[in-house]
Every structure is written in structure tokens, then in C-alpha cells.
Design a protein around this motif. Sequence first.
Motif, PDB file in Angstrom:
ATOM      1  N   LEU A 124      47.570  36.121  40.243  1.00  0.00           N
ATOM      2  CA  LEU A 124      48.721  36.964  39.959  1.00  0.00           C
ATOM      3  C   LEU A 124      48.196  38.332  39.566  1.00  0.00           C
ATOM      4  N   LEU A 125      49.098  39.280  39.316  1.00  0.00           N
ATOM      5  CA  LEU A 125      48.682  40.638  38.963  1.00  0.00           C
ATOM      6  C   LEU A 125      49.046  40.958  37.526  1.00  0.00           C
ATOM      7  N   ASN A 126      48.107  41.590  36.824  1.00  0.00           N
ATOM      8  CA  ASN A 126      48.334  42.104  35.480  1.00  0.00           C
ATOM      9  C   ASN A 126      48.330  43.626  35.570  1.00  0.00           C
ATOM     10  N   VAL A 127      49.509  44.224  35.392  1.00  0.00           N
ATOM     11  CA  VAL A 127      49.684  45.669  35.563  1.00  0.00           C
ATOM     12  C   VAL A 127      49.968  46.302  34.210  1.00  0.00           C
ATOM     13  N   ASN A 128      49.189  47.328  33.857  1.00  0.00           N
ATOM     14  CA  ASN A 128      49.374  48.039  32.589  1.00  0.00           C
ATOM     15  C   ASN A 128      49.527  49.528  32.840  1.00  0.00           C
ATOM     16  N   PHE A 129      50.420  50.153  32.043  1.00  0.00           N
ATOM     17  CA  PHE A 129      50.704  51.581  32.164  1.00  0.00           C
ATOM     18  C   PHE A 129      50.266  52.317  30.902  1.00  0.00           C
ATOM     19  N   PRO A 130      49.540  53.434  31.057  1.00  0.00           N
ATOM     20  CA  PRO A 130      49.255  54.286  29.901  1.00  0.00           C
ATOM     21  C   PRO A 130      50.432  55.215  29.649  1.00  0.00           C
ATOM     22  N   GLN A 131      50.409  55.887  28.532  1.00  0.00           N
ATOM     23  CA  GLN A 131      51.393  56.938  28.288  1.00  0.00           C
ATOM     24  C   GLN A 131      50.975  58.217  29.017  1.00  0.00           C
ATOM     25  N   GLY A 132      51.915  59.125  29.148  1.00  0.00           N
ATOM     26  CA  GLY A 132      51.611  60.417  29.742  1.00  0.00           C
ATOM     27  C   GLY A 132      51.702  60.410  31.253  1.00  0.00           C
ATOM     28  N   GLN A 133      51.311  61.524  31.853  1.00  0.00           N
ATOM     29  CA  GLN A 133      51.371  61.675  33.301  1.00  0.00           C
ATOM     30  C   GLN A 133      50.375  60.736  33.972  1.00  0.00           C
ATOM     31  N   LEU A 134      50.838  60.049  35.019  1.00  0.00           N
ATOM     32  CA  LEU A 134      50.004  59.070  35.700  1.00  0.00           C
ATOM     33  C   LEU A 134      49.262  59.709  36.867  1.00  0.00           C
ATOM     34  N   LYS A 135      47.969  59.389  36.989  1.00  0.00           N
ATOM     35  CA  LYS A 135      47.132  59.936  38.050  1.00  0.00           C
ATOM     36  C   LYS A 135      47.114  59.055  39.288  1.00  0.00           C
ATOM     37  N   GLY A 136      47.698  57.880  39.195  1.00  0.00           N
ATOM     38  CA  GLY A 136      47.657  56.928  40.288  1.00  0.00           C
ATOM     39  C   GLY A 136      47.384  55.543  39.747  1.00  0.00           C
ATOM     40  N   ALA A 137      47.030  54.627  40.644  1.00  0.00           N
ATOM     41  CA  ALA A 137      46.746  53.249  40.247  1.00  0.00           C
ATOM     42  C   ALA A 137      45.350  52.860  40.687  1.00  0.00           C
ATOM     43  N   LYS A 138      44.702  52.009  39.891  1.00  0.00           N
ATOM     44  CA  LYS A 138      43.366  51.519  40.224  1.00  0.00           C
ATOM     45  C   LYS A 138      43.327  49.996  40.137  1.00  0.00           C
ATOM     46  N   ILE A 139      42.705  49.385  41.127  1.00  0.00           N
ATOM     47  CA  ILE A 139      42.411  47.952  41.060  1.00  0.00           C
ATOM     48  C   ILE A 139      41.186  47.790  40.174  1.00  0.00           C
ATOM     49  N   CYS A 140      41.301  46.963  39.150  1.00  0.00           N
ATOM     50  CA  CYS A 140      40.263  46.894  38.110  1.00  0.00           C
ATOM     51  C   CYS A 140      39.853  45.458  37.842  1.00  0.00           C
ATOM     52  N   ARG A 141      38.790  45.345  37.065  1.00  0.00           N
ATOM     53  CA  ARG A 141      38.453  44.068  36.446  1.00  0.00           C
ATOM     54  C   ARG A 141      38.834  44.137  34.974  1.00  0.00           C
ATOM     55  N   GLN A 142      38.935  42.987  34.351  1.00  0.00           N
ATOM     56  CA  GLN A 142      39.249  42.900  32.928  1.00  0.00           C
ATOM     57  C   GLN A 142      38.047  43.353  32.116  1.00  0.00           C
ATOM     58  N   ALA A 143      38.255  44.272  31.195  1.00  0.00           N
ATOM     59  CA  ALA A 143      37.154  44.772  30.368  1.00  0.00           C
ATOM     60  C   ALA A 143      36.687  43.708  29.383  1.00  0.00           C
ATOM     61  N   ASP A 144      35.397  43.743  29.080  1.00  0.00           N
ATOM     62  CA  ASP A 144      34.817  42.877  28.059  1.00  0.00           C
ATOM     63  C   ASP A 144      35.107  43.489  26.694  1.00  0.00           C
TER      64      ASP A 144
ATOM     65  N   SER B 108      46.484  50.418  35.585  1.00  0.00           N
ATOM     66  CA  SER B 108      45.478  49.398  35.894  1.00  0.00           C
ATOM     67  C   SER B 108      46.149  48.178  36.516  1.00  0.00           C
ATOM     68  N   ILE B 109      45.556  47.687  37.596  1.00  0.00           N
ATOM     69  CA  ILE B 109      46.031  46.475  38.267  1.00  0.00           C
ATOM     70  C   ILE B 109      44.870  45.492  38.329  1.00  0.00           C
ATOM     71  N   VAL B 110      44.984  44.407  37.595  1.00  0.00           N
ATOM     72  CA  VAL B 110      43.916  43.409  37.538  1.00  0.00           C
ATOM     73  C   VAL B 110      44.420  42.103  38.153  1.00  0.00           C
ATOM     74  N   PRO B 111      43.749  41.593  39.192  1.00  0.00           N
ATOM     75  CA  PRO B 111      44.093  40.263  39.686  1.00  0.00           C
ATOM     76  C   PRO B 111      43.589  39.216  38.699  1.00  0.00           C
ATOM     77  N   VAL B 112      44.460  38.307  38.310  1.00  0.00           N
ATOM     78  CA  VAL B 112      44.171  37.304  37.287  1.00  0.00           C
ATOM     79  C   VAL B 112      44.294  35.921  37.911  1.00  0.00           C
ATOM     80  N   GLN B 113      43.441  34.999  37.470  1.00  0.00           N
ATOM     81  CA  GLN B 113      43.546  33.618  37.943  1.00  0.00           C
ATOM     82  C   GLN B 113      43.694  32.672  36.766  1.00  0.00           C
ATOM     83  N   PHE B 114      44.401  31.551  37.012  1.00  0.00           N
ATOM     84  CA  PHE B 114      44.575  30.595  35.923  1.00  0.00           C
ATOM     85  C   PHE B 114      43.567  29.454  35.988  1.00  0.00           C
ATOM     86  N   ASP B 115      42.717  29.409  37.033  1.00  0.00           N
ATOM     87  CA  ASP B 115      41.585  28.486  37.052  1.00  0.00           C
ATOM     88  C   ASP B 115      40.523  29.059  36.119  1.00  0.00           C
TER      89      ASP B 115
END
Length: 256
Positions: free
Chosen positions: A167-187, A232-239
Motif C-alpha cells: 500500500l502507499l504511505n503519503v505524507n504532506f509537509p507544510q508550506g509550498q510543495l515542490k512535488g512528490a518523491k517516491i521514498c523509503r522509510q527513514a531509520d 513523500s510516497i513510501v510503498p509499505v508492506q504488511f509482510d
Amino acid sequence: MTKQKPTILVVNDDGITAPGIKVLLEEMQQIGKVIVVAPDSPQSGMGHAITIGKPLRIDPVTIYPEVEMYKCSGTPVDCVKLAVNKIFKGRKPDLCVSGINHGLNNSINVLYSGTMSAAVEGAIESIPSIGFSYDDHTFDANFDHCRPYVREIARQVLKNGIQAGTLLNVNFPQGQLKGAKICRQADAKWAEEFDERLDPYNRPYYWLTGKFVLNDRGEDTDVWALSHGFVSIVPVQFDMTAHHAIPQLNAWSFKL
């Protein structure tokens, strides 16, 4: 022949009257037929909790015109389970969207989030699912800059699908948006502290506090993207299997 509109299940964890869910259902109405099933009260931080020790209730409500809505006495995950089994009667919706959460669910927060757990439950039910969160905890948060991205990401998922088990985990920052990035989950993790206080009977009680500790300086993470003005768009898995650890464990010699 006119193509039938997709059916979209809208859920959240902030409760059925939260402003974030109103924004989400309004955007989904531009795409398909919306059915809302949401908790009757805030359920933030519930993770993947389900109700097993007491009965659940689900009641129709009229909050917004021409929107089929139900309030649920249970958790966000309960909402998805009841929606699939009782509202949709086993017929799966074409899309499940959760949010828009008041507050980020990036990095390790995905494990604690009721918003994301509702989306995870949708994916477990083989429904293409997305969780949306915004970096603003206030009740009167302005979601306007999130709207075009919410709508477009949902359209892309309906058009292209999502790989099974993800599934997708999508997060929005405040302020003007520069676009979207496909990301990994930060440690990162929360370094918790418990503020100890005394009640009027001189008995201790505790408030959970702490700070977010980032152990990851990569520029391909959700934390980096959000801090630089990107969605940020992070693909997430439940496995949750740690597949990379299996060879090491197979090398162990169990003396039993």
C-alpha cells in the motif's frame, strides 16, 4: 456504455467529524462513489488494534449532504473490517483511502498509526489502499495544497493498481510543495520519556513525552523529502518477515 464509477471506502483515525476526513471525501467524490466508515471518536495511536472483548456498533449518520456515512464504536481497523463485511457485504471497494491525518505518519510512526493501520487492513483485504497524513495537528489545519496530490495519487492507484501485499504511505509537509518523491522509510525512532506527576491522592501518574531521533542521513527517505518541501510516497508492506536474516538463521546449529 457508461463506465461505472469506482467505489471508494474512506476511513480515518481522528474521528468522523475531523476536518481531514472531510477534505479526503470531497476529493474522492471527484473520482467515484464514496462510502465513509470512521470511528465515532478520535483513535490516534491505536495501531492495528481490533475490538474483541466487547460488541461493536455501526450507525448511519448524516453529516455532509449526499455522502453515505457510518460511525463506528471501534478502532480504525474495526471500521475497515465492518465496512467490508457489513456495509459492502463482502463486495470489495475499488479503493480504500485513510486520513487525511492531522500529523505526520512518516518513518517509524507508521507502526503506531491508526490511519496507516486502517489502510494496511484494506491492503490485507486485497483492496488498493493509501494512507494520507499532513504535518499539522491543529483542528483548523488548511489542507488546500494537499488536495491536488490526494486526487492525483488516488487516480494513479486506480489506473495502475498496486502490487499485492503493499500500500502507499503519503505524507504532506507544510508550506509550498515542490512535488512528490517516491521514498523509503527513514531509520528513526522516538526516544520516550514519561513525565511523572502526582494526583490529589499523592499517587503517581505519567504523561508520555519524548523526541524524534533520526539515525538516517540518506536523501532518499521520507524524512528528507518532507524537510525539503516534497510530498513523500513510501510503498509499505504488511509482510514483516526479515527475509535478509533467513540465511543467517539457517546457518545456526540448534542443539536440541
